[in-house]
Design a protein around this motif. Structure first.
Motif, PDB file in Angstrom:
ATOM      1  N   GLY A 154      11.820  73.213  47.965  1.00  0.00           N
ATOM      2  CA  GLY A 154      10.474  73.755  47.855  1.00  0.00           C
ATOM      3  C   GLY A 154       9.980  73.679  46.425  1.00  0.00           C
ATOM      4  O   GLY A 154      10.502  72.900  45.616  1.00  0.00           O
ATOM      5  N   PRO A 155       8.989  74.491  46.071  1.00  0.00           N
ATOM      6  CA  PRO A 155       8.373  74.408  44.737  1.00  0.00           C
ATOM      7  C   PRO A 155       9.353  74.570  43.579  1.00  0.00           C
ATOM      8  O   PRO A 155       9.224  73.883  42.562  1.00  0.00           O
ATOM      9  N   VAL A 156      10.332  75.466  43.706  1.00  0.00           N
ATOM     10  CA  VAL A 156      11.276  75.696  42.607  1.00  0.00           C
ATOM     11  C   VAL A 156      12.148  74.461  42.377  1.00  0.00           C
ATOM     12  O   VAL A 156      12.319  73.993  41.245  1.00  0.00           O
ATOM     13  N   THR A 157      12.693  73.917  43.453  1.00  0.00           N
ATOM     14  CA  THR A 157      13.540  72.728  43.329  1.00  0.00           C
ATOM     15  C   THR A 157      12.731  71.533  42.846  1.00  0.00           C
ATOM     16  O   THR A 157      13.197  70.752  42.004  1.00  0.00           O
ATOM     17  N   LEU A 158      11.517  71.374  43.355  1.00  0.00           N
ATOM     18  CA  LEU A 158      10.676  70.254  42.934  1.00  0.00           C
ATOM     19  C   LEU A 158      10.369  70.336  41.442  1.00  0.00           C
ATOM     20  O   LEU A 158      10.455  69.332  40.721  1.00  0.00           O
ATOM     21  N   ALA A 159      10.012  71.523  40.969  1.00  0.00           N
ATOM     22  CA  ALA A 159       9.688  71.685  39.551  1.00  0.00           C
ATOM     23  C   ALA A 159      10.899  71.391  38.676  1.00  0.00           C
ATOM     24  O   ALA A 159      10.789  70.736  37.633  1.00  0.00           O
ATOM     25  N   ALA A 160      12.071  71.865  39.105  1.00  0.00           N
ATOM     26  CA  ALA A 160      13.283  71.626  38.321  1.00  0.00           C
ATOM     27  C   ALA A 160      13.627  70.138  38.287  1.00  0.00           C
ATOM     28  O   ALA A 160      14.011  69.598  37.244  1.00  0.00           O
ATOM     29  N   ALA A 161      13.479  69.458  39.425  1.00  0.00           N
ATOM     30  CA  ALA A 161      13.795  68.029  39.481  1.00  0.00           C
ATOM     31  C   ALA A 161      12.842  67.218  38.616  1.00  0.00           C
ATOM     32  O   ALA A 161      13.243  66.262  37.945  1.00  0.00           O
ATOM     33  N   ARG A 162      11.567  67.601  38.613  1.00  0.00           N
ATOM     34  CA  ARG A 162      10.572  66.857  37.840  1.00  0.00           C
ATOM     35  C   ARG A 162      10.742  67.037  36.338  1.00  0.00           C
ATOM     36  O   ARG A 162      10.174  66.286  35.550  1.00  0.00           O
ATOM     37  N   ALA A 163      11.500  68.046  35.943  1.00  0.00           N
ATOM     38  CA  ALA A 163      11.676  68.318  34.520  1.00  0.00           C
ATOM     39  C   ALA A 163      12.740  67.436  33.875  1.00  0.00           C
ATOM     40  O   ALA A 163      12.937  67.501  32.670  1.00  0.00           O
ATOM     41  N   TRP A 164      13.423  66.633  34.667  1.00  0.00           N
ATOM     42  CA  TRP A 164      14.504  65.806  34.137  1.00  0.00           C
ATOM     43  C   TRP A 164      14.140  64.328  34.151  1.00  0.00           C
ATOM     44  O   TRP A 164      13.268  63.890  34.897  1.00  0.00           O
ATOM     45  N   ASP A 165      14.841  63.573  33.348  1.00  0.00           N
ATOM     46  CA  ASP A 165      14.714  62.119  33.355  1.00  0.00           C
ATOM     47  C   ASP A 165      15.128  61.623  34.743  1.00  0.00           C
ATOM     48  O   ASP A 165      16.283  61.809  35.146  1.00  0.00           O
ATOM     49  N   PRO A 166      14.232  60.992  35.505  1.00  0.00           N
ATOM     50  CA  PRO A 166      14.569  60.616  36.886  1.00  0.00           C
ATOM     51  C   PRO A 166      15.690  59.594  36.983  1.00  0.00           C
ATOM     52  O   PRO A 166      16.451  59.608  37.958  1.00  0.00           O
ATOM     53  N   VAL A 167      15.819  58.717  35.994  1.00  0.00           N
ATOM     54  CA  VAL A 167      16.900  57.726  36.035  1.00  0.00           C
ATOM     55  C   VAL A 167      18.255  58.423  35.944  1.00  0.00           C
ATOM     56  O   VAL A 167      19.181  58.148  36.716  1.00  0.00           O
ATOM     57  N   LYS A 168      18.372  59.364  35.013  1.00  0.00           N
ATOM     58  CA  LYS A 168      19.641  60.063  34.827  1.00  0.00           C
ATOM     59  C   LYS A 168      19.926  61.033  35.971  1.00  0.00           C
ATOM     60  O   LYS A 168      21.080  61.206  36.376  1.00  0.00           O
ATOM     61  N   LEU A 169      18.877  61.647  36.507  1.00  0.00           N
ATOM     62  CA  LEU A 169      19.087  62.547  37.638  1.00  0.00           C
ATOM     63  C   LEU A 169      19.519  61.763  38.875  1.00  0.00           C
ATOM     64  O   LEU A 169      20.389  62.201  39.634  1.00  0.00           O
ATOM     65  N   THR A 170      18.931  60.592  39.071  1.00  0.00           N
ATOM     66  CA  THR A 170      19.334  59.732  40.190  1.00  0.00           C
ATOM     67  C   THR A 170      20.800  59.340  40.073  1.00  0.00           C
ATOM     68  O   THR A 170      21.552  59.366  41.052  1.00  0.00           O
ATOM     69  N   LYS A 171      21.222  58.988  38.866  1.00  0.00           N
ATOM     70  CA  LYS A 171      22.623  58.614  38.636  1.00  0.00           C
ATOM     71  C   LYS A 171      23.547  59.807  38.878  1.00  0.00           C
ATOM     72  O   LYS A 171      24.600  59.678  39.530  1.00  0.00           O
ATOM     73  N   ALA A 172      23.174  60.969  38.365  1.00  0.00           N
ATOM     74  CA  ALA A 172      24.000  62.162  38.552  1.00  0.00           C
ATOM     75  C   ALA A 172      24.103  62.524  40.030  1.00  0.00           C
ATOM     76  O   ALA A 172      25.170  62.927  40.515  1.00  0.00           O
TER      77      ALA A 172
END
Length: 231
Positions: free
Chosen positions: A174-192
């Motif tokens: 939901g909104p909390v998870t979406l906001a947290a995910a958007r705050a990170w570099d998407p390339v590195k988050l995808t890899k993690a």
């Protein structure tokens, strides 16, 4: 109406309004066993950006990957060792029955064998893509979360993401998870996220049977998602 036309109409309204997302901050890639507390807390700054029109193409790209012959692109499949039972285009009998609001017994072998590729698009869209709010996740991240959800169910896929982000693990993006995910570099988050999926698979009892295929698919999904995330 074709799948593309149907999706285009569905997303047209979304694409008109600007979206506000946080400025990405760097994210370290966690090694297996690292505590989620090792992730530094980002300080998001909201800035207006043009609305992304990638949701349709991302779902289409994800479906092309999911329905490849070496993944779930088989019109009918039944491996007695697989706890999911018989499937058609990757959709289990239980999922097909639930999608049609019918008891499991309704999804007979004959009905599963009659399923066509285009029949399952709404199942994947509503039950897996929309269920985990993949439109709202950063590009690439939504792709790997969707792929994982297709194999494990949406809730475990969401929990893996929430665990990486150090959030409450309720399995609902939901909104909390979406906001947290958007705050990170998407390339590195995808890899993690991909690394976390590979580690999670090793905990499953059927890993000795299916682990090689699961790992191959997760790795390939991560590679495609990384390119999407890089833009």
């Amino acid at each position: 109406m074709g799948i593309w036309s149907w999706l285009t109409g569905r997303e047209a309204e979304k694409a008109r309004a600007p979206v506000v997302v946080p400025v990405p901050a760097p994210i370290p890639v966690l090694a297996v066993g690292d505590p989620v507390g090792a992730l530094p807390k980002p300080v998001p700054v909201d800035v207006p950006v043009p609305a992304a029109k990638a949701a349709i193409s991302d779902f289409s790209a994800a479906m092309e990957f999911i329905l490849r012959p070496d993944n779930d692109g088989q019109p009918y499949h039944h491996d007695p060792r697989d706890h999911g039972g018989m499937t058609a285009w990757g959709v289990t009998a239980a999922t097909w029955a639930a999608h049609n609001r019918q008891p499991l017994a309704w999804a007979t072998k004959e009905r599963m064998q009659a399923l066509k590729r285009e029949d399952v698009y709404p199942v994947y869209l509503k039950g897996f893509w929309d269920a985990n709010n993949c439109d709202g996740l950063p590009r690439g991240v939504g792709f790997v979360v969707f792929n994982m959800g297709c194999g494990t169910g949406p809730k475990p896929a969401a929990i893996i993401l929430q665990r990486l982000l150090g959030l409450a693990e309720d399995g609902r993006i939901g909104p909390v998870t979406l906001a947290a995910a958007r705050a990170w570099d998407p390339v590195k988050l995808t890899k993690a996220y991909t690394d976390a999926c590979l580690a999670w698979y090793k905990l499953l009892k059927q890993y000795p049977i299916y682990g090689r295929g699961w790992s191959r698919r997760a790795t390939q999904a991560g590679e495609i998602a990384g390119r999407l995330a890089a833009g």
